[in-house]
Design a protein around this motif. Sequence first.
Motif, PDB file in Angstrom:
ATOM      1  N   TYR A  94       0.839  -1.275  -0.051  1.00 19.16           N
ATOM      2  CA  TYR A  94       0.005   0.101   0.132  1.00 19.16           C
ATOM      3  C   TYR A  94       1.074   1.366  -0.169  1.00 19.16           C
ATOM      4  O   TYR A  94       2.082   1.217   0.623  1.00 19.16           O
ATOM      5  N   PRO A  95       0.417   2.197  -0.849  1.00 22.18           N
ATOM      6  CA  PRO A  95      -0.492   2.644  -1.606  1.00 22.18           C
ATOM      7  C   PRO A  95      -0.223   1.823  -3.052  1.00 22.18           C
ATOM      8  O   PRO A  95       0.926   1.738  -3.321  1.00 22.18           O
ATOM      9  N   ARG A  96      -1.519   1.402  -3.642  1.00 21.33           N
ATOM     10  CA  ARG A  96      -1.262   0.780  -4.797  1.00 21.33           C
ATOM     11  C   ARG A  96      -1.727   1.703  -6.021  1.00 21.33           C
ATOM     12  O   ARG A  96      -1.378   1.494  -7.079  1.00 21.33           O
ATOM     13  N   ASP A  97      -2.038   2.962  -5.663  1.00 23.46           N
ATOM     14  CA  ASP A  97      -2.430   4.090  -6.646  1.00 23.46           C
ATOM     15  C   ASP A  97      -2.155   5.397  -5.985  1.00 23.46           C
ATOM     16  O   ASP A  97      -2.153   5.545  -4.795  1.00 23.46           O
ATOM     17  N   VAL A  98      -1.855   6.242  -6.780  1.00 24.77           N
ATOM     18  CA  VAL A  98      -1.918   7.850  -6.367  1.00 24.77           C
ATOM     19  C   VAL A  98      -2.941   8.127  -5.399  1.00 24.77           C
ATOM     20  O   VAL A  98      -2.645   8.907  -4.499  1.00 24.77           O
ATOM     21  N   LYS A  99      -4.134   7.902  -5.710  1.00 23.59           N
ATOM     22  CA  LYS A  99      -5.310   8.243  -4.948  1.00 23.59           C
ATOM     23  C   LYS A  99      -5.175   7.651  -3.459  1.00 23.59           C
ATOM     24  O   LYS A  99      -5.433   8.367  -2.446  1.00 23.59           O
ATOM     25  N   GLN A 100      -4.581   6.482  -3.451  1.00 18.66           N
ATOM     26  CA  GLN A 100      -4.411   5.764  -2.077  1.00 18.66           C
ATOM     27  C   GLN A 100      -3.244   6.536  -1.263  1.00 18.66           C
ATOM     28  O   GLN A 100      -3.214   6.532  -0.076  1.00 18.66           O
ATOM     29  N   CYS A 101      -2.496   7.043  -2.059  1.00 14.23           N
ATOM     30  CA  CYS A 101      -1.258   7.970  -1.318  1.00 14.23           C
ATOM     31  C   CYS A 101      -1.773   9.097  -0.599  1.00 14.23           C
ATOM     32  O   CYS A 101      -1.659   9.534   0.357  1.00 14.23           O
ATOM     33  N   GLU A 102      -2.808   9.668  -1.328  1.00 15.75           N
ATOM     34  CA  GLU A 102      -3.467  10.977  -0.788  1.00 15.75           C
ATOM     35  C   GLU A 102      -4.285  10.700   0.286  1.00 15.75           C
ATOM     36  O   GLU A 102      -4.267  11.360   1.256  1.00 15.75           O
ATOM     37  N   GLU A 103      -5.014   9.758   0.257  1.00 17.60           N
ATOM     38  CA  GLU A 103      -5.849   9.066   1.248  1.00 17.60           C
ATOM     39  C   GLU A 103      -5.211   8.854   2.527  1.00 17.60           C
ATOM     40  O   GLU A 103      -5.293   9.112   3.698  1.00 17.60           O
ATOM     41  N   PHE A 104      -3.994   8.028   2.399  1.00 20.26           N
ATOM     42  CA  PHE A 104      -3.222   7.480   3.438  1.00 20.26           C
ATOM     43  C   PHE A 104      -2.668   8.768   4.133  1.00 20.26           C
ATOM     44  O   PHE A 104      -2.559   8.847   5.363  1.00 20.26           O
ATOM     45  N   GLU A 105      -2.112   9.736   3.395  1.00 22.72           N
ATOM     46  CA  GLU A 105      -1.416  10.965   4.057  1.00 22.72           C
ATOM     47  C   GLU A 105      -2.422  11.707   4.718  1.00 22.72           C
ATOM     48  O   GLU A 105      -2.246  12.323   5.843  1.00 22.72           O
ATOM     49  N   LYS A 106      -3.635  11.676   4.288  1.00 21.75           N
ATOM     50  CA  LYS A 106      -4.793  12.521   4.875  1.00 21.75           C
ATOM     51  C   LYS A 106      -5.312  11.855   6.380  1.00 21.75           C
ATOM     52  O   LYS A 106      -5.312  12.541   7.113  1.00 21.75           O
ATOM     53  N   ARG A 107      -5.268  10.531   6.147  1.00 22.23           N
ATOM     54  CA  ARG A 107      -5.814   9.861   7.263  1.00 22.23           C
ATOM     55  C   ARG A 107      -5.000   9.028   8.393  1.00 22.23           C
ATOM     56  O   ARG A 107      -5.195   8.999   9.381  1.00 22.23           O
ATOM     57  N   ILE A 108      -3.646   9.069   8.041  1.00 20.83           N
ATOM     58  CA  ILE A 108      -2.706   8.314   8.697  1.00 20.83           C
ATOM     59  C   ILE A 108      -1.439   9.364   8.949  1.00 20.83           C
ATOM     60  O   ILE A 108      -1.043   9.826  10.022  1.00 20.83           O
ATOM     61  N   GLY A 109      -0.854   9.576   7.826  1.00 22.79           N
ATOM     62  CA  GLY A 109       0.591  10.327   7.814  1.00 22.79           C
ATOM     63  C   GLY A 109       1.365  10.324   6.799  1.00 22.79           C
ATOM     64  O   GLY A 109       1.068   9.672   5.727  1.00 22.79           O
ATOM     65  N   LYS A 110       2.613  10.993   6.716  1.00 19.34           N
ATOM     66  CA  LYS A 110       3.295  10.886   5.682  1.00 19.34           C
ATOM     67  C   LYS A 110       4.561   9.999   5.726  1.00 19.34           C
ATOM     68  O   LYS A 110       5.070   9.911   6.958  1.00 19.34           O
ATOM     69  N   PRO A 111       4.824   9.315   4.775  1.00 21.62           N
ATOM     70  CA  PRO A 111       5.991   8.483   4.707  1.00 21.62           C
ATOM     71  C   PRO A 111       7.707   9.236   4.565  1.00 21.62           C
ATOM     72  O   PRO A 111       7.303  10.323   3.914  1.00 21.62           O
ATOM     73  N   CYS A 112       8.384   8.726   5.395  1.00 22.69           N
ATOM     74  CA  CYS A 112       9.674   9.179   5.111  1.00 22.69           C
ATOM     75  C   CYS A 112      10.772   8.775   4.225  1.00 22.69           C
ATOM     76  O   CYS A 112      11.763   9.204   4.167  1.00 22.69           O
ATOM     77  N   LEU A 113      10.254   7.624   3.944  1.00 25.53           N
ATOM     78  CA  LEU A 113      11.269   7.031   2.794  1.00 25.53           C
ATOM     79  C   LEU A 113      10.244   5.901   2.006  1.00 25.53           C
ATOM     80  O   LEU A 113       9.207   5.213   2.470  1.00 25.53           O
ATOM     81  N   LEU A 114      10.413   5.909   0.783  1.00 28.41           N
ATOM     82  CA  LEU A 114       9.881   4.556  -0.224  1.00 28.41           C
ATOM     83  C   LEU A 114      11.003   3.842  -0.707  1.00 28.41           C
ATOM     84  O   LEU A 114      11.819   4.315  -1.592  1.00 28.41           O
ATOM     85  N   LEU A 115      10.893   2.698  -0.330  1.00 29.36           N
ATOM     86  CA  LEU A 115      11.840   1.694  -0.882  1.00 29.36           C
ATOM     87  C   LEU A 115      10.934   1.091  -2.421  1.00 29.36           C
ATOM     88  O   LEU A 115      10.187   0.410  -2.067  1.00 29.36           O
ATOM     89  N   TYR A 116      11.774   1.362  -3.125  1.00 25.29           N
ATOM     90  CA  TYR A 116      11.280   1.053  -4.612  1.00 25.29           C
ATOM     91  C   TYR A 116      12.080  -0.257  -5.007  1.00 25.29           C
ATOM     92  O   TYR A 116      13.074  -0.349  -5.514  1.00 25.29           O
ATOM     93  N   ILE A 117      11.157  -1.644  -4.700  1.00 22.20           N
ATOM     94  CA  ILE A 117      11.809  -2.688  -5.014  1.00 22.20           C
ATOM     95  C   ILE A 117      11.465  -3.297  -6.465  1.00 22.20           C
ATOM     96  O   ILE A 117      10.294  -3.449  -6.702  1.00 22.20           O
ATOM     97  N   ASP A 118      12.587  -2.911  -7.130  1.00 20.64           N
ATOM     98  CA  ASP A 118      12.477  -2.987  -8.758  1.00 20.64           C
ATOM     99  C   ASP A 118      12.875  -4.496  -9.418  1.00 20.64           C
ATOM    100  O   ASP A 118      13.906  -4.652  -9.032  1.00 20.64           O
ATOM    101  N   THR A 119      12.070  -4.990 -10.017  1.00 19.95           N
ATOM    102  CA  THR A 119      12.381  -6.146 -10.594  1.00 19.95           C
ATOM    103  C   THR A 119      11.625  -6.392 -12.119  1.00 19.95           C
ATOM    104  O   THR A 119      10.773  -5.750 -12.095  1.00 19.95           O
ATOM    105  N   LYS A 120      12.089  -7.167 -12.898  1.00 17.54           N
ATOM    106  CA  LYS A 120      11.615  -7.237 -14.353  1.00 17.54           C
ATOM    107  C   LYS A 120      10.408  -8.097 -14.228  1.00 17.54           C
ATOM    108  O   LYS A 120      10.202  -8.849 -13.346  1.00 17.54           O
ATOM    109  N   PRO A 121       9.506  -7.665 -14.874  1.00 20.98           N
ATOM    110  CA  PRO A 121       8.327  -8.683 -15.174  1.00 20.98           C
ATOM    111  C   PRO A 121       8.410 -10.063 -15.262  1.00 20.98           C
ATOM    112  O   PRO A 121       7.743 -10.982 -14.441  1.00 20.98           O
TER     113      PRO A 121
END
Length: 200
Positions: A94-121
């Motif tokens: 979570y979040p799975r899309d940008v709308k979920q980011c906005e909802e999360f920040e509004k209702r819970i708080g802000k993240p201070c780091l995003l670990l982007y776990i990148d792999t090929k499909p």
Amino acid sequence: MAEEIKNVKIIFVVGGPGSGKGTQCKKIVEKYGYTHLSSGDLLRAEVSCGSERGQQLQAIMEKGELLPSDTVLDMIKEAMIAKADVKCFLVDGYPRDVKQCEEFEKRIGKPCLLLYIDTKPETMLQRLLKRGETSGRADDNEATIKKRVDLYYKATEPVITFYESHGIVRKIDSEPPVEEVFSQVAEAIDGLCQGCKCST
Ligand code: ADP
Ligand code: MG
């Protein structure tokens, strides 16, 4: 903002299905004592307890689709408040899309780091087919995996772009063996407070 957890750090762990989010979170918990919250695990727990809400969720998850945002966020928030005295939450799946980011920040708080776990499909597919041999997960089959990977690129990758503008994204190459991936993860976590205002 949720008052109960306003001083707890939040790290988002974002990556495609099978990229290794759960694997890396487990290692972060061991090394740093952070608290892992996997939205998928929370939802699967709800399904296996057999509640009516669980049955509705199961039908959607089996199709590889996204669940109603409010339900997922309610469950995450409940789980966070129940453990409000921890150092840091790893929010996985979570979040799975940008709308979920906005909802999360509004209702819970802000993240201070995003670990982007990148792999090929292709890697995601291979790993999930292998995981499917033992996971018992209804969505670890080839047709559903392909749908989940497509949905990831379409809906979830924009989350990374969204947070790049906040300067908190650290990209992790998740193709190498688990230990090598983890050394990149640890480096990102150790550098966490150099780039943000949060306190440890
Ligand atoms: P996610 O939580 O992102 O869906 P998992 O952590 O469950 O992914 O990993 C999916 C599968 O891939 C698991 O079977 C796991 O053991 C395997 N796996 C994870 N990371 C690696 C890696 N770096 N190299 C090889 N296999 C991995
Ligand atoms: Mg997982």
